[in-house]
Design an enzyme around this catalytic site. Sequence first.
Site, PDB file in Angstrom:
ATOM      1  N   CYS A 138       0.836  -1.206   0.000  1.00  0.00           N
ATOM      2  CA  CYS A 138       0.000   0.000   0.000  1.00  0.00           C
ATOM      3  C   CYS A 138       0.867   1.252   0.000  1.00  0.00           C
ATOM      4  O   CYS A 138       1.391   1.646   1.044  1.00  0.00           O
ATOM      5  CB  CYS A 138      -0.928   0.004   1.214  1.00  0.00           C
ATOM      6  N   CYS A 141      -0.483   4.071   2.173  1.00  0.00           N
ATOM      7  CA  CYS A 141      -0.263   3.864   3.605  1.00  0.00           C
ATOM      8  C   CYS A 141       1.183   4.148   4.003  1.00  0.00           C
ATOM      9  O   CYS A 141       1.446   4.754   5.048  1.00  0.00           O
ATOM     10  CB  CYS A 141      -0.600   2.430   3.989  1.00  0.00           C
ATOM     11  N   ASP A 142       2.129   3.697   3.183  1.00  0.00           N
ATOM     12  CA  ASP A 142       3.518   3.621   3.635  1.00  0.00           C
ATOM     13  C   ASP A 142       4.513   4.456   2.839  1.00  0.00           C
ATOM     14  O   ASP A 142       5.689   4.529   3.213  1.00  0.00           O
ATOM     15  CB  ASP A 142       3.984   2.154   3.600  1.00  0.00           C
TER      16      ASP A 142
END
Length: 328
Positions: A138, A141-142
């Site tokens: 992701c 997300c990261d």
Amino acid sequence: MADPARTVKVVIVGSGPAGLTAALYAARGELAPVVVAGVPAGGQLLITTDVENYPGFVEAIQGPELVERMRRQAARFGAEFVDDNVTHVDFRKHPFVLRTGTHGTFHADAVIVATGANARWLGLPSEDRLKGHGISACATCDGFFFKGKELAVVGGGDTAMEEALFLTNFATRVTVVHRRRHLRASWIMQERARRHPKISFLLDTEVTEVLGTDRVEGVRLRDVGTGATRDLAVGGLFIAIGHEPATHVFRGALDLDPQGYVEVHDGSRTSVEGVFVAGDAADHRYRQAVTAAGSGCMAAIDAERWLAERADRTAETAAPPAVAPRPG
């Protein structure tokens, strides 16, 4: 001897952010929900390290800790947790029937499906070892954690192009690795990625090993045509080869789209009246903890209102007919 059966108002299947938020709202609505949490419980956050984009946490929180806090919060208001998997459902009659592996059968007035989706991985031992330590599925997300690094993205579809483009906000260079000669992405997404000065492509190439001891330091690549191998130094690896919704137990019981995601009608309603859905089991676009939590709230509110309306209809049906007064 038949499995012992319990009759409850609401069963929530799944215990990621969607299921836990649904449990919180249902419990506070005095629906006494039973959460069949799954084994392992907690969803994708269990393999997430620093979570920095969930509202309310100034400092990063570990994914498993966030899940545990949400679970304790729901339990505080009366949600009951069963650490088991649902193995069979029957939504053809009411109350609905849900059978579990070791905790018997539940009869539920309403059901919330929050089983999520699982990222597809390459299946390499080195990949398993370094998940959360430089390997992610992701970028949204990261990606923030990879500022100033060279990165690799595995995949050839629209998701891979989106991930690569997003990562250019942080990375010095992004290499897209795809095992086929031609990308599967739509033409417009291919063109956007190809025009970006930070993105390059290695086609007819597959990742055979992730390099590094404690963190990703590179990937070993194999030319599909010639079999030749070489190493590429990168500081992070993003796997973008798709997700698989965890909805197999609902096949034949609910309408699913061709990819297996639960079809949604009017908020969180499914094809079966009284069964609702939340989170990544129905969401193949955003796949964020906060959107999953929001949809869990929606599903619990929809379930609560549906149960109240159903109770009102039942009361009206059971009420004795009004007797007309005798003429004077």
